[in-house]
Design a protein around this motif. Structure first.
Motif, short mmCIF file in Angstrom:
data_model
loop_
_atom_site.label_atom_id
_atom_site.label_comp_id
_atom_site.label_asym_id
_atom_site.label_seq_id
_atom_site.Cartn_x
_atom_site.Cartn_y
_atom_site.Cartn_z
N SER A 201 43.64 46.65 38.11
CA SER A 201 44.48 45.59 37.55
C SER A 201 44.77 44.51 38.60
O SER A 201 44.82 43.31 38.26
N LEU A 202 44.92 44.90 39.86
CA LEU A 202 45.12 43.92 40.93
C LEU A 202 43.84 43.14 41.20
O LEU A 202 43.89 41.94 41.50
N ILE A 203 42.69 43.81 41.08
CA ILE A 203 41.40 43.13 41.23
C ILE A 203 41.24 42.08 40.13
O ILE A 203 40.70 40.99 40.36
N VAL A 204 41.71 42.39 38.92
CA VAL A 204 41.64 41.44 37.81
C VAL A 204 42.42 40.17 38.16
O VAL A 204 41.94 39.05 37.94
N VAL A 205 43.61 40.34 38.72
CA VAL A 205 44.43 39.18 39.12
C VAL A 205 43.73 38.39 40.22
O VAL A 205 43.62 37.16 40.16
N LEU A 206 43.26 39.10 41.24
CA LEU A 206 42.59 38.44 42.37
C LEU A 206 41.37 37.66 41.90
O LEU A 206 41.15 36.51 42.30
#
Length: 216
Positions: A201-206
């Motif tokens: 989910s953090l990779i999606v934001v990044l």
């Protein structure tokens, strides 16, 4: 649900720091495994897509799918598991100077289902650094997690708070095959007992922040 297969001996972090030893479960215990998890995030870049990508394990088994809602007033991405169930929904605050994003549980965008808030640590950055605040961290003075991207934008490291404890690492994989097929591919290593759904989910934001930056 499908679990990523158990890999060979645990890889050591390529960046300075130590592997996080305390378990971290944010989205659910089913996403925290007692061994490192290697995942690949792949998106075709030469053709019109829905802005999403596939997340697969080392055997090319689909673990997650990321889909972006097109023609919407608000940027919105949803992470689905292999069975098509929504795991998290990511939205972006309109006109945010710090690129503020919100991660919610499932398909919800209600405040009661907020998992975390993610924003750039500084308004102007040469390389992307994100601060992650869990929903119960209402003061937002000290981040619970940090995402730090390299100067070349080819790798990133996710840390626990302001420490040097590494939860996961990502690097861009470029091969002759990927260039020929027009694919953008990133490899992610999530260390033992760390919630890999939360990491993705953090990779999606990044990914969303960097794609916006590259298009501007």
């Amino acid at each position: 649900m499908t679990f990523p297969p158990q890999p060979q001996p645990q890889p050591q972090p390529s960046s300075s720091g130590t592997i996080q030893s305390t378990p971290i479960t944010i989205i659910g215990p089913q996403y925290s495994l007692p061994y490192p998890v290697d995942l690949a995030c792949t998106r075709k870049i030469l053709f019109l897509t829905n802005g999403g990508f596939l997340v697969t394990d080392v055997n090319d088994t689909v673990i997650f799918k990321v889909k972006e809602k097109l023609f919407s007033i608000h940027d919105k991405r949803t992470l689905f598991d292999a069975a098509g169930n929504p795991v998290v929904t990511v939205t972006k605050k309109v006109l945010s100077m710090y690129g503020r994003h919100f991660v919610y549980r499932g398909a919800s965008t209600d405040e009661k289902d907020l998992i975390c808030t993610v924003k750039k640590s500084k308004m102007l950055q040469w390389k992307t650094t994100l601060d992650v605040f869990l929903a119960n961290n209402t003061k937002m003075s000290v981040p619970d997690f940090k995402v730090k991207r390299s100067w070349s934008d080819r790798s990133c490291v996710i840390y626990a708070g302001e420490s040097n404890n590494i939860l996961a690492q990502m690097h861009k994989k470029t091969t002759i095959q990927s260039v020929f097929l027009g694919k953008d591919k990133f490899m992610v290593t999530v260390y033992p007992n760390i919630d890999y759904a939360f990491i993705i989910s953090l990779i999606v934001v990044l990914d969303h922040i960097n794609r916006k930056r590259q298009s501007s």
